[in-house]
Design a protein around this motif. Structure first.
Motif, short mmCIF file in Angstrom:
data_model
loop_
_atom_site.label_atom_id
_atom_site.label_comp_id
_atom_site.label_asym_id
_atom_site.label_seq_id
_atom_site.Cartn_x
_atom_site.Cartn_y
_atom_site.Cartn_z
N ASP A 280 0.72 -1.31 0.08
CA ASP A 280 0.18 -0.06 -0.08
C ASP A 280 1.02 1.25 0.00
O ASP A 280 0.43 2.38 -0.27
CB ASP A 280 -1.20 0.01 1.33
CG ASP A 280 -0.44 -0.56 2.38
OD1 ASP A 280 0.75 -0.65 2.56
OD2 ASP A 280 -1.05 -0.49 3.41
N ASP A 281 2.02 1.19 0.53
CA ASP A 281 2.83 2.30 0.50
C ASP A 281 3.57 2.56 -1.12
O ASP A 281 3.69 3.70 -1.65
CB ASP A 281 4.11 1.99 1.38
CG ASP A 281 3.93 2.18 2.75
OD1 ASP A 281 2.73 2.68 3.16
OD2 ASP A 281 4.80 2.28 3.70
N ILE A 282 3.65 1.57 -1.76
CA ILE A 282 3.99 1.53 -3.00
C ILE A 282 2.98 2.35 -4.01
O ILE A 282 3.18 3.26 -4.71
CB ILE A 282 4.36 0.25 -3.62
CG1 ILE A 282 5.65 -0.30 -2.90
CG2 ILE A 282 4.61 0.45 -5.32
CD1 ILE A 282 6.78 0.40 -3.20
N VAL A 283 1.79 1.78 -3.70
CA VAL A 283 0.73 2.46 -4.33
C VAL A 283 0.20 3.83 -3.99
O VAL A 283 0.02 4.57 -4.84
CB VAL A 283 -0.87 1.48 -4.05
CG1 VAL A 283 -1.76 2.15 -4.81
CG2 VAL A 283 -0.53 0.33 -4.77
N THR A 322 -5.76 -6.78 -4.57
CA THR A 322 -5.74 -5.58 -5.72
C THR A 322 -4.75 -4.74 -5.18
O THR A 322 -4.14 -4.36 -6.45
CB THR A 322 -7.00 -4.93 -5.73
OG1 THR A 322 -7.61 -4.25 -4.41
CG2 THR A 322 -8.28 -5.98 -6.15
N THR A 323 -4.52 -4.71 -4.09
CA THR A 323 -3.21 -3.55 -3.60
C THR A 323 -2.12 -4.16 -4.18
O THR A 323 -0.92 -3.62 -4.67
CB THR A 323 -3.30 -3.04 -2.35
OG1 THR A 323 -4.61 -2.38 -2.06
CG2 THR A 323 -2.19 -1.96 -2.16
N ASP A 324 -2.02 -5.66 -3.51
CA ASP A 324 -0.59 -6.19 -4.07
C ASP A 324 -0.42 -6.28 -5.58
O ASP A 324 0.94 -5.96 -5.82
CB ASP A 324 -0.77 -7.82 -3.60
CG ASP A 324 -0.71 -7.61 -1.91
OD1 ASP A 324 -0.57 -6.61 -1.38
OD2 ASP A 324 -1.25 -8.86 -1.52
N ARG A 325 -0.97 -6.70 -6.29
CA ARG A 325 -0.87 -6.76 -7.77
C ARG A 325 -0.60 -5.33 -8.21
O ARG A 325 0.04 -5.15 -9.20
CB ARG A 325 -2.22 -7.46 -8.45
CG ARG A 325 -2.15 -7.51 -9.90
CD ARG A 325 -3.48 -8.15 -10.45
NE ARG A 325 -3.84 -9.53 -9.82
CZ ARG A 325 -4.73 -9.47 -8.92
NH1 ARG A 325 -5.66 -8.56 -8.58
NH2 ARG A 325 -5.09 -10.81 -8.59
N GLU A 326 -1.41 -4.22 -7.79
CA GLU A 326 -0.90 -2.92 -8.43
C GLU A 326 0.53 -2.61 -7.95
O GLU A 326 1.04 -1.95 -8.68
CB GLU A 326 -2.19 -1.83 -8.04
CG GLU A 326 -1.64 -0.57 -8.18
CD GLU A 326 -1.95 -0.34 -9.79
OE1 GLU A 326 -1.81 0.91 -10.26
OE2 GLU A 326 -2.26 -1.35 -10.59
#
Length: 509
Positions: A280-283, A322-326
């Protein structure tokens, strides 16, 4: 005082298989303040070789130390070796005082002091300030009870612990004793001169299985500018090419992390940075990921832990698939490698769960994966959930996340390890992954992926052979609680929280 630091040889696969070694950051972090206080400090890094116990003892005794400090980053699995070293030292010279620190002795201080008389004093929590005070106390003959954050035996043999030490509010007040090592001896990623460093300590998230969050008690960070300056100095003066961040979550504060990226770009040194963070930090940072890459970030390990929503809820991981994939997509867009951790061994898992996890990993499309096994720690809330599970591995040298240690309800160890090894091959050898390894547009990234693939292949075969010929699982083992003791999550935070401080508040900004 003459003080000798010992980094014990570790039995974990990750320590024995690669040709590279990284410096023992924890010991060097304690060493810097001790040197500045005027003590004569030396380091014995027994990972090289690895050294035999007799050689370690010979070198220590030959140094005529007043004090010996033992610690290892792989704290639980390294404990048996640390104990053997301490007992051998005491047999050689009973007058040597031995101090032991790390995550495991921080929480298991009662058991450690009860099982052996070889350790004289245990340091609980962060060691920099506690060791300064302890060394001064021993040099001047003051009572040990005046030092917060330690455990010891009194004159009558009773095991005592002082009040917890306070968390270090200003991490920049202490320096790492880099002068104790020859940087040419340490490398990572296939010969790149490397060090381990920390931008921050702790983690603000509430994953209930994490053995590190409570140890650090509170998330804090160093000055972004001073940290970047130290990295630049290591490059210019010592030739360090790669920085392995030991942080649990260095990107927790966007404001502080962005300041660090800008400071690194201003330093203009061609170092590579690898570490761990959350998806989630990457997104969250999608708009500044180009600065990640420009500052030198080339790989993130992302703790995805599992692909099953019920399991993620059980361990309070937070985030979403979904966050992991993004996050992986965004990293690839900016030529930053992704390594996804995938944890197996949860009690109710079935073959269908492993199959679903495999398909989910394929859909995530990470550059690298790391399969780990559920390994509960007594001081975490997850231990209380798993307290009645049966232990199948009694050798705590194997409690290193790379070995199954708990029995599963529906899968026996043979089935589990077979599935894990097949999934690792299928994910790492899929056409997309092989194409990147062979033809990635970035030469440095091709090198790193090929090195990881080579190491992964060696570890893969080592794990298979070890499972077949060197492991004996317990058939009727004790429960987790009977094996380790009662849950300790009421003592999860090892230190007293600091007073309000700007660095601990940045995470909320």
């Amino acid at each position: 005082m003459r003080i000798v630091l010992i980094n014990p040889p570790h039995t974990a696969i990750g320590s024995r298989i690669p040709d590279d070694h990284l410096p023992p950051l924890g010991l060097l972090s304690v060493a810097g303040p001790l040197i500045d206080d005027g003590h004569s400090v030396s380091l014995i890094d027994a990972e090289f070789g690895p050294m035999a116990i007799t050689e370690i003892v010979g070198r220590v005794v030959g140094s005529h130390p007043d004090l010996v400090l033992i610690g290892h980053s792989g704290s639980t699995s390294a404990h048996p070796t640390a104990r053997v070293i301490a007992e051998a030292l005491k047999r050689s010279n009973p007058a040597i005082r031995i101090v032991y620190g790390g995550v495991f002795p921080t929480y298991h201080w009662r058991e450690v002091l009860a099982e052996t008389a070889a350790f004289d004093i245990l340091v609980r929590g962060e060691g920099e300030e506690t060791m300064r005070r302890l060394a001064d106390c021993l040099a001047t003959g003051r009572p040990l009870a005046t030092i917060p954050g330690i455990a010891f035996r009194d004159g009558e043999g009773e095991i005592l612990a002082t009040q917890p030490a306070q968390v270090i509010a200003d991490l920049d007040a202490y320096r790492v004793g880099w002068e104790l090592i020859d940087h040419a001896d340490y490398s990572y990623w296939g010969g790149k001169r490397a060090v381990v460093m920390q931008f921050s300590r702790g983690c603000p998230h509430l994953c209930n299985y994490c053995g590190q969050r409570g140890f650090w008690t509170r998330w804090r960070h160093r000055s972004p500018e001073l940290f970047a300056r130290e990295i630049a100095r290591l490059y210019r003066q010592e030739g360090v090419e790669l920085i392995n961040l030991a942080d649990e979550n260095p990107t927790s504060s966007r404001k502080a992390w962005l300041a660090f990226l800008e400071a690194m770009i201003a330093e203009n040194v061609p170092v590579q940075i690898v570490g761990s963070t959350r998806a989630d930090d990457i997104v969250r940072d999608a708009d500044i990921l180009h600065l990640y890459r420009k500052a030198g970030v080339v790989r993130w390990l992302i703790g995805m832990e599992n692909t099953d929503e019920a399991t993620l809820t059980l361990i309070k991981k937070g985030g979403a698939k979904t966050t992991d994939r993004e996050a992986i997509r965004l990293l690839r867009q900016h030529d930053i490698l992704s390594m996804a951790t995938w944890v197996v061994g949860f009690e109710e898992e079935r073959l269908s769960d492993l199959w679903r996890g495999f398909r989910q990993l394929l859909s995530y499309d990470p550059d690298q994966i790391q399969a780990l096994y559920v390994t509960p720690h007594r001081w975490t809330p997850f231990f209380r959930i798993a307290r009645d599970r049966q232990v199948i591995e009694a050798d705590i040298r194997k409690w290193d996340y790379k070995h199954q240690v708990l029995k599963m309800r529906h899968l026996n160890p043979v089935v589990l390890v077979t599935c894990v090894k097949l999934i690792e091959v299928a994910v790492q050898a899929r056409p997309k992954a092989l194409t990147r390894i062979l033809f990635h547009r970035d030469r440095q990234q091709r090198h790193s992926m090929r090195w990881y693939t080579q190491m992964g292949r060696r570890v893969w075969f080592h794990e298979i052979l070890e499972f077949l010929f060197r492991r004996r699982h317990l058939k009727d083992g004790p429960t987790l609680e009977n094996f380790w003791g009662a849950p300790q999550d009421a003592e999860e935070e090892s230190m007293l929280r600091p007073q309000r401080h700007r660095k601990s508040l940045d995470a909320a900004e």
